[in-house]
Design a protein around this motif. Structure first.
Motif, short mmCIF file in Angstrom:
data_model
loop_
_atom_site.label_atom_id
_atom_site.label_comp_id
_atom_site.label_asym_id
_atom_site.label_seq_id
_atom_site.Cartn_x
_atom_site.Cartn_y
_atom_site.Cartn_z
N MET A 1 -3.42 43.47 38.25
CA MET A 1 -3.65 42.50 39.31
C MET A 1 -3.57 43.15 40.69
SD MET A 1 -4.15 39.49 37.96
CE MET A 1 -3.86 38.56 36.47
N VAL A 2 -4.38 42.70 41.61
CA VAL A 2 -4.34 43.23 42.95
C VAL A 2 -3.43 42.36 43.81
CG1 VAL A 2 -6.64 44.21 42.78
CG2 VAL A 2 -6.37 41.89 43.62
N PRO A 3 -2.81 42.91 44.84
CA PRO A 3 -1.95 42.09 45.71
C PRO A 3 -2.76 41.10 46.51
CG PRO A 3 -2.24 44.29 46.63
CD PRO A 3 -2.86 44.32 45.27
N ASP A 4 -2.11 40.09 47.03
CA ASP A 4 -2.77 39.06 47.81
C ASP A 4 -2.10 38.97 49.19
OD1 ASP A 4 -3.25 35.45 47.44
OD2 ASP A 4 -4.12 36.89 48.80
N PRO A 5 -2.46 39.87 50.11
CA PRO A 5 -1.79 39.89 51.40
C PRO A 5 -2.36 38.90 52.39
CG PRO A 5 -3.41 41.63 51.31
CD PRO A 5 -3.46 40.93 49.98
N SER A 6 -3.47 38.26 52.10
CA SER A 6 -4.17 37.47 53.09
C SER A 6 -3.71 36.03 53.09
CB SER A 6 -5.69 37.51 52.81
OG SER A 6 -6.35 36.62 53.69
N PRO A 7 -3.41 35.46 54.28
CA PRO A 7 -3.06 34.05 54.35
C PRO A 7 -4.28 33.14 54.39
CG PRO A 7 -2.92 35.02 56.53
CD PRO A 7 -3.32 36.13 55.59
N ARG A 8 -5.47 33.73 54.45
CA ARG A 8 -6.69 32.93 54.61
C ARG A 8 -7.14 32.41 53.25
NH1 ARG A 8 -9.80 37.15 58.69
NH2 ARG A 8 -8.58 36.65 60.56
N ARG A 9 -6.63 31.25 52.89
CA ARG A 9 -6.85 30.74 51.55
C ARG A 9 -8.18 30.00 51.46
NH1 ARG A 9 -2.44 30.97 48.44
NH2 ARG A 9 -2.96 29.18 47.13
N TYR A 10 -8.75 30.03 50.28
CA TYR A 10 -9.98 29.32 49.96
C TYR A 10 -10.10 29.29 48.44
CZ TYR A 10 -11.96 33.86 48.75
OH TYR A 10 -12.18 35.07 48.16
N ALA A 11 -10.96 28.42 47.94
CA ALA A 11 -11.23 28.35 46.51
C ALA A 11 -12.69 28.72 46.27
CB ALA A 11 -10.93 26.95 45.97
N ALA A 12 -13.00 29.07 45.03
CA ALA A 12 -14.38 29.45 44.70
C ALA A 12 -14.69 29.02 43.28
CB ALA A 12 -14.58 30.95 44.86
N LEU A 13 -15.97 28.90 42.99
CA LEU A 13 -16.41 28.54 41.65
C LEU A 13 -17.71 29.25 41.34
CD1 LEU A 13 -19.01 26.26 41.48
CD2 LEU A 13 -17.30 24.98 42.79
N ALA A 14 -17.95 29.44 40.05
CA ALA A 14 -19.20 30.04 39.58
C ALA A 14 -19.62 29.32 38.30
CB ALA A 14 -19.04 31.53 39.31
N LEU A 15 -20.92 29.06 38.19
CA LEU A 15 -21.50 28.45 36.99
C LEU A 15 -22.19 29.56 36.21
CD1 LEU A 15 -23.15 25.36 38.74
CD2 LEU A 15 -20.77 25.67 38.03
N VAL A 16 -21.76 29.76 34.96
CA VAL A 16 -22.17 30.94 34.20
C VAL A 16 -23.02 30.52 33.01
CG1 VAL A 16 -21.40 33.04 33.09
CG2 VAL A 16 -19.99 32.00 34.87
N GLY A 17 -24.26 31.00 32.97
CA GLY A 17 -25.18 30.68 31.88
C GLY A 17 -24.89 31.50 30.63
N PRO A 18 -25.64 31.25 29.56
CA PRO A 18 -25.37 31.92 28.28
C PRO A 18 -25.89 33.34 28.16
CG PRO A 18 -27.17 30.33 28.05
CD PRO A 18 -26.63 30.17 29.45
N ASN A 19 -26.69 33.82 29.13
CA ASN A 19 -27.23 35.17 29.04
C ASN A 19 -26.10 36.20 28.88
OD1 ASN A 19 -28.42 37.75 29.68
ND2 ASN A 19 -30.07 36.68 30.74
N PRO A 20 -26.23 37.14 27.95
CA PRO A 20 -25.16 38.13 27.73
C PRO A 20 -24.83 38.98 28.95
CG PRO A 20 -26.71 38.15 25.89
CD PRO A 20 -27.31 37.27 26.96
#
Length: 327
Positions: A1-20
């Motif tokens: 795991m990498v450290p998380d030094p940043s206070p600038r919080r946000y969320a993210a999402l990705a939609l992943v298809g079935p392609n290998p």
């Protein structure tokens, strides 16, 4: 795991298809995302493969403090790929993030939606935060009414998609020719769909308003209003329709009073997003100060592997503050 030094919080999402190849794309996307903005609070991945996949290689790239959530798509790769899967999966992911925020989790001021063939190429949090400050009524931020090429992005194509999603806007002849799949709406999900659209129209929404779907930002406060309105209760409402995800959430944002905010024109634009291929070659994308690019997989001038290699070399050579790393 990498450290998380940043206070600038946000969320993210990705939609992943079935392609290998999709897991490899997601790994490169997350590597770039965390390199430039390590303060990610939650990352939701919706997996649309027919069978479950191992995502431990993606989780290993995220900070230990990031909530990593894998949602299985209700579609699971079955059915026609252009019939509602993307919109439904988007609502599944947004619902999960909205529930986190509603439960008291500090997910940050906005949520990033990212395609797997999109890429982060510069820092973005501070610039997006400024846009939210200057546009307090923003409902979605991206390439909305104008493209990075300076061309207007119309609503006609997406308006037609909504018209084909159900039969309420079609004449008798068209309804008869669509067969059982598009029969006159009698199911509750049809009625729910039309109720959502008409509520947005009453709020000033123009049918077909949209955002270029490769990457865009949703303010968390708007997402919470959409959750409270009940619009995320049943994502399957939009399954088996022709409505695309890049036209679906703009409708919901408008329904709760949000506006579409453009950030696509350089040098201040964040979203170098067009529907097919890159809007410029890699060196020029950097010079234009974009943070997000899209359609790495189908540019006729340069291969996806070459694009990813170019920006991976740049991440390896440049700190997030733009200074070159010491040799």
């Amino acid at each position: 795991m990498v450290p998380d030094p940043s206070p600038r919080r946000y969320a993210a999402l990705a939609l992943v298809g079935p392609n290998p190849i999709e897991p490899h794309r997601v790994a490169d996307l997350v590597d770039a995302l965390v390199h430039y903005e390590p303060g990610i609070s939650a990352f939701v991945l919706v997996d649309d493969a027919p069978v479950g996949r191992d995502w431990s290689h993606v989780q290993a790239l995220l900070p230990a403090t990031c909530k990593f959530i894998v949602e299985v798509s209700p579609r699971q790769g079955r059915g026609a790929p252009l019939l509602g899967g993307g919109g439904m999966n988007l609502l599944v992911a947004l619902r999960r993030i909205a529930q986190l925020a509603a439960s008291g989790v500090d997910v940050g001021p906005f949520v990033m939606k990212l395609d797997t063939d999109a890429l982060v190429i510069a820092r973005f949090h501070e610039r997006l935060a400024r846009l939210l400050e200057t546009n307090p009524d923003a409902g979605i931020i991206g390439a909305c009414t104008i493209s990075p090429l300076g061309k207007p992005r119309g609503v006609e194509f997406f308006s037609d998609l909504f018209a084909r999603a159900g039969c309420l806007w079609l004449g008798r002849t068209d309804r008869a020719g669509l067969g059982r799949r598009r029969a006159w709406p009698t199911k509750m999900r049809h009625l729910r769909m039309y109720a959502h659209v008409h509520r947005a129209l009453r709020a000033g929404y123009l049918l077909g308003e949209n955002v270029s779907g490769g990457a865009y930002a949703v303010p968390t406060k708007v997402l919470l209003r959409v959750l409270e309105a009940g619009f995320l209760d049943r994502p399957e409402t939009w399954r088996e329709t022709s409505v695309t995800e890049d036209s679906l959430f703009p409708m919901y944002a408008r329904a709760v009073g949000g506006k579409l905010v453009d950030s696509a024109l350089s040098p201040d634009g964040l979203f170098g997003i067009v529907w097919r291929g890159l809007c410029a070659m890699p060196d020029d994308l950097v010079a234009r100060n974009y943070a997000f690019i899209h359609c790495l997989k189908n540019d006729p001038r340069i291969s996806e592997n070459d694009i990813r290699a170019y920006f991976k070399r740049r991440r390896d050579a440049v700190h997030t503050n733009g200074e070159e790393k010491a040799a």
